[in-house]
Design an enzyme around this catalytic site. Structure first.
Site, PDB file in Angstrom:
ATOM      1  N   TYR A 327       0.739  -1.163  -0.068  1.00 60.00           N
ATOM      2  CA  TYR A 327      -0.063   0.046   0.132  1.00 60.00           C
ATOM      3  C   TYR A 327       0.867   1.243   0.113  1.00 60.00           C
ATOM      4  O   TYR A 327       0.361   2.368   0.376  1.00 60.00           O
ATOM      5  CB  TYR A 327      -0.776   0.189   1.274  1.00 60.00           C
ATOM      6  CG  TYR A 327      -1.547  -1.266   1.909  1.00 60.00           C
ATOM      7  CD1 TYR A 327      -2.567  -1.651   0.793  1.00 60.00           C
ATOM      8  CD2 TYR A 327      -0.999  -2.088   2.868  1.00 60.00           C
ATOM      9  CE1 TYR A 327      -3.023  -3.038   1.416  1.00 60.00           C
ATOM     10  CE2 TYR A 327      -1.901  -3.111   3.161  1.00 60.00           C
ATOM     11  CZ  TYR A 327      -2.745  -3.689   2.329  1.00 60.00           C
ATOM     12  OH  TYR A 327      -3.145  -4.757   3.028  1.00 60.00           O
ATOM     13  N   CYS A 358      14.319 -10.366  -3.268  1.00 60.32           N
ATOM     14  CA  CYS A 358      14.545  -9.795  -5.058  1.00 60.32           C
ATOM     15  C   CYS A 358      13.321  -9.319  -5.569  1.00 60.32           C
ATOM     16  O   CYS A 358      12.640  -9.936  -6.281  1.00 60.32           O
ATOM     17  CB  CYS A 358      15.043 -10.985  -5.481  1.00 60.32           C
ATOM     18  SG  CYS A 358      16.772 -11.702  -4.917  1.00 60.32           S
ATOM     19  N   TYR A 386      -1.572  -5.899  10.882  1.00 56.34           N
ATOM     20  CA  TYR A 386      -1.332  -6.524   9.522  1.00 56.34           C
ATOM     21  C   TYR A 386       0.039  -6.272   9.155  1.00 56.34           C
ATOM     22  O   TYR A 386       0.574  -6.142   7.894  1.00 56.34           O
ATOM     23  CB  TYR A 386      -2.209  -5.275   8.550  1.00 56.34           C
ATOM     24  CG  TYR A 386      -3.399  -5.204   8.977  1.00 56.34           C
ATOM     25  CD1 TYR A 386      -4.380  -6.192   8.786  1.00 56.34           C
ATOM     26  CD2 TYR A 386      -4.063  -4.087   9.619  1.00 56.34           C
ATOM     27  CE1 TYR A 386      -5.873  -6.207   9.036  1.00 56.34           C
ATOM     28  CE2 TYR A 386      -5.598  -4.117   9.993  1.00 56.34           C
ATOM     29  CZ  TYR A 386      -6.352  -5.155   9.697  1.00 56.34           C
ATOM     30  OH  TYR A 386      -7.585  -5.151   9.901  1.00 56.34           O
TER      31      TYR A 386
HETATM   32  N1  LLP Z   1     -14.343  -5.916  10.332  1.00 55.82           N
HETATM   33  C1  LLP Z   1     -14.083  -6.343   9.059  1.00 55.82           C
HETATM   34  C2  LLP Z   1     -15.420  -6.925   8.313  1.00 55.82           C
HETATM   35  C3  LLP Z   1     -12.918  -6.177   8.193  1.00 55.82           C
HETATM   36  O1  LLP Z   1     -12.703  -6.455   6.933  1.00 55.82           O
HETATM   37  C4  LLP Z   1     -11.929  -5.363   8.985  1.00 55.82           C
HETATM   38  C5  LLP Z   1     -10.549  -5.222   8.214  1.00 55.82           C
HETATM   39  C6  LLP Z   1     -12.176  -5.229  10.320  1.00 55.82           C
HETATM   40  C7  LLP Z   1     -13.299  -5.275  10.749  1.00 55.82           C
HETATM   41  C8  LLP Z   1     -10.933  -4.421  11.050  1.00 55.82           C
HETATM   42  O2  LLP Z   1     -10.609  -3.111  10.512  1.00 55.82           O
HETATM   43  P1  LLP Z   1      -9.450  -2.224  11.316  1.00 55.82           P
HETATM   44  O3  LLP Z   1     -10.202  -1.792  12.601  1.00 55.82           O
HETATM   45  O4  LLP Z   1      -8.312  -3.080  11.543  1.00 55.82           O
HETATM   46  O5  LLP Z   1      -9.473  -1.123  10.475  1.00 55.82           O
HETATM   47  N2  LLP Z   1      -4.064  -4.998   5.469  1.00 55.82           N
HETATM   48  C9  LLP Z   1      -4.663  -3.504   5.419  1.00 55.82           C
HETATM   49  C10 LLP Z   1      -5.731  -3.601   6.224  1.00 55.82           C
HETATM   50  C11 LLP Z   1      -7.012  -4.574   5.568  1.00 55.82           C
HETATM   51  C12 LLP Z   1      -8.278  -4.375   6.651  1.00 55.82           C
HETATM   52  C13 LLP Z   1      -9.268  -5.612   6.235  1.00 55.82           C
HETATM   53  N3  LLP Z   1     -10.367  -5.503   7.051  1.00 55.82           N
HETATM   54  C14 LLP Z   1      -3.619  -2.797   6.061  1.00 55.82           C
HETATM   55  O6  LLP Z   1      -2.539  -3.209   6.362  1.00 55.82           O
HETATM   56  O7  LLP Z   1      -3.618  -1.626   6.225  1.00 55.82           O
END
Ligand code: LLP
Length: 427
Positions: A327, A358, A386
């Site tokens: 990202y 690599c 994450y």
């Molecule tokens: N609930 C649902 C249905 C979700 O899809 C997600 C995150 C959450 C809760 C939790 O969201 P949070 O509070 O953590 O923002 N890999 C990405 C973030 C992907 C989030 C996916 N869904 C990153 O590293 O920024």
């Protein structure tokens, strides 16, 4: 470098020029456990949880930690011990959270592609609710429930078409996203769900994105969901719980997201004004509970200087911490020790901090001003969410070790992956 310049958690700080997590000097950790190493502060996790708990005091509300942010057992156990519920998205997450002592009846199951096997496992475990994301999924939930002679508790995840004003890859509440049921179709879908014998309608759900740093997208989403609940209840279908997902952002680089209690004071005012104070409120925070509690520690292998660019080559890489590669995310990178440089009277140099993988995309930070030598340790901040959970074995690199810090006590919660671990399943 002073503490004030460090983004994120107050539990990461310098003491006598040495970077600490709670009361543990991080140089000590890397000599004991090696690098790359993830270290998490238990106090920072509890501090983040407290902000939600303050907001929910006296309310019928429950926190479901979105464990995709960090699903290591040692981390899950901290939240389970504090009686959190969990938001899961796979059978693997279900098994993990049960192994960590999470209560089945406090689990909600999100995700667009639940398989029949996963649905059956969740029904057998007796989870609280499935957040169904399509009409087709409702039919499968109904069929599997009838086969198992059970009733599946469900919510529909509605897609309110609200712009969360975040990175397009982590925005989920827009019409073009694969998630949820379109707001316009939701009422009809609820009416249909009410006719299916294997289902019991429990609530409504929405989650509009991640790393949200403004209150207004939440207010918009809550209003739109409540409009829908008005209509659904007029049609004779009772909605017991309202689930507003997760998404609250953290400070990676000086962002100033609202605190969870400030956000929820506003949202409860909205709920009260609309007459929904009596419903159970669910949330699914991930990043805001664990993101700033973690650091990734790495060691400098090489310094490579050139006419156009200088590279600081470290032993952590995109397989350990994929957010920058995926990202273009920013994580602050700071030295574990600051004093030796100043006495040596050397100056800062601009480096791209990169890993050994690599790929040109294997960078952890660009144009970072550092005063470092080969062998020095660096900390990549705000690496609790994450990072480990998205890590991979790319380039046949074993996954990092993880430790949990509680004041001055360090517990190894995941040992470093070995070559034997890497080839075990293969012939
Ligand atoms: N609930 C649902 C249905 C979700 O899809 C997600 C995150 C959450 C809760 C939790 O969201 P949070 O509070 O953590 O923002 N890999 C990405 C973030 C992907 C989030 C996916 N869904 C990153 O590293 O920024």
């Amino acid at each position: 470098m002073t503490d004030k310049q460090l983004p994120g958690s107050p539990f990461v700080h310098y003491k006598n020029d040495s970077l600490m997590l709670e009361e543990v000097p991080l140089t000590q950790l890397i000599s004991e456990y090696g690098t790359p190493l993830f270290a998490y502060s238990k106090a920072a996790m509890i501090h983040a949880l407290n902000a939600y708990e303050r907001a929910f005091k006296g309310r019928r509300a429950r926190i479901h930690y979105a464990m995709k942010a960090n699903s290591s057992l040692g981390v899950l156990r901290v939240f389970a011990q504090r009686n959190c519920g969990f938001d899961i998205v796979s059978g693997g997450e279900l098994a993990r959270v049960l192994a960590a002592g999470g209560k089945a009846e406090q689990i909600i199951f999100s995700g667009v592609g639940k398989t029949r096997t996963e649905i059956k496992a969740a029904l057998d475990a007796g989870i609280c609710c499935f957040n169904a994301e399509s009409e087709a999924e409702l039919d499968v939930l109904n069929e599997v429930a009838l086969e198992c002679k059970k009733v599946a508790p469900i919510s529909l995840r509605v897609n309110p078409n609200v712009d969360a004003k975040t990175h397009p890859y982590i925005s989920t509440g827009l019409k073009d996203n694969k998630f949820g049921i379109a707001h316009e179709r939701a009422l009809e879908t609820y009416k249909r769900a009410a006719t299916l014998k294997g289902l019991k309608i429990k609530g409504i759900d929405c989650h509009i994105g991640s790393q949200i740093i403004e209150i207004s997208p939440y207010e918009d989403a809550v209003s739109l969901v409540l409009d829908l609940v008005d209509d659904i209840e007029k049609a004779g279908i009772h909605i017991e719980h309202l689930d507003f997902g997760g998404g609250l952002g953290i400070d990676y680089a000086g962002e100033t997201p609202p605190a969870a209690d400030a956000l929820w004071a506003k949202l409860f005012a909205l709920l009260d004004a609309r007459g929904y104070a009596d419903r159970d409120i669910f949330v699914e925070p991930g990043r805001s509970l664990i993101g700033n509690a973690g650091v990734c520690l790495t060691k400098i292998e090489y310094l490579k200087t050139g006419d156009h660019k200088n590279f600081c080559i470290v032993d952590a890489a995109m397989n350990d911490l994929p957010r920058p590669a995926m990202y273009e995310a920013f994580h602050a990178i700071v030295p574990l020790q600051t004093n030796s440089r100043q006495t040596a009277n050397t100056s800062n140099v601009l480096y791209d901090v990169v890993g050994p993988v690599c790929e040109s995309g294997d960078w952890l930070g660009k144009d970072r001003s550092l005063n470092v030598r080969v062998g020095d340790g660096l900390a990549i901040l705000s690496a609790g969410a994450y990072c480990m959970s998205m890590s991979s074995n790319y380039n046949s690199r074993g996954r990092a070790a993880e430790v949990l810090i509680d004041q001055n006590v360090t517990t190894l919660i995941r040992r470093r992956e070995t070559i034997e671990d890497l080839i075990r399943q293969e012939t």
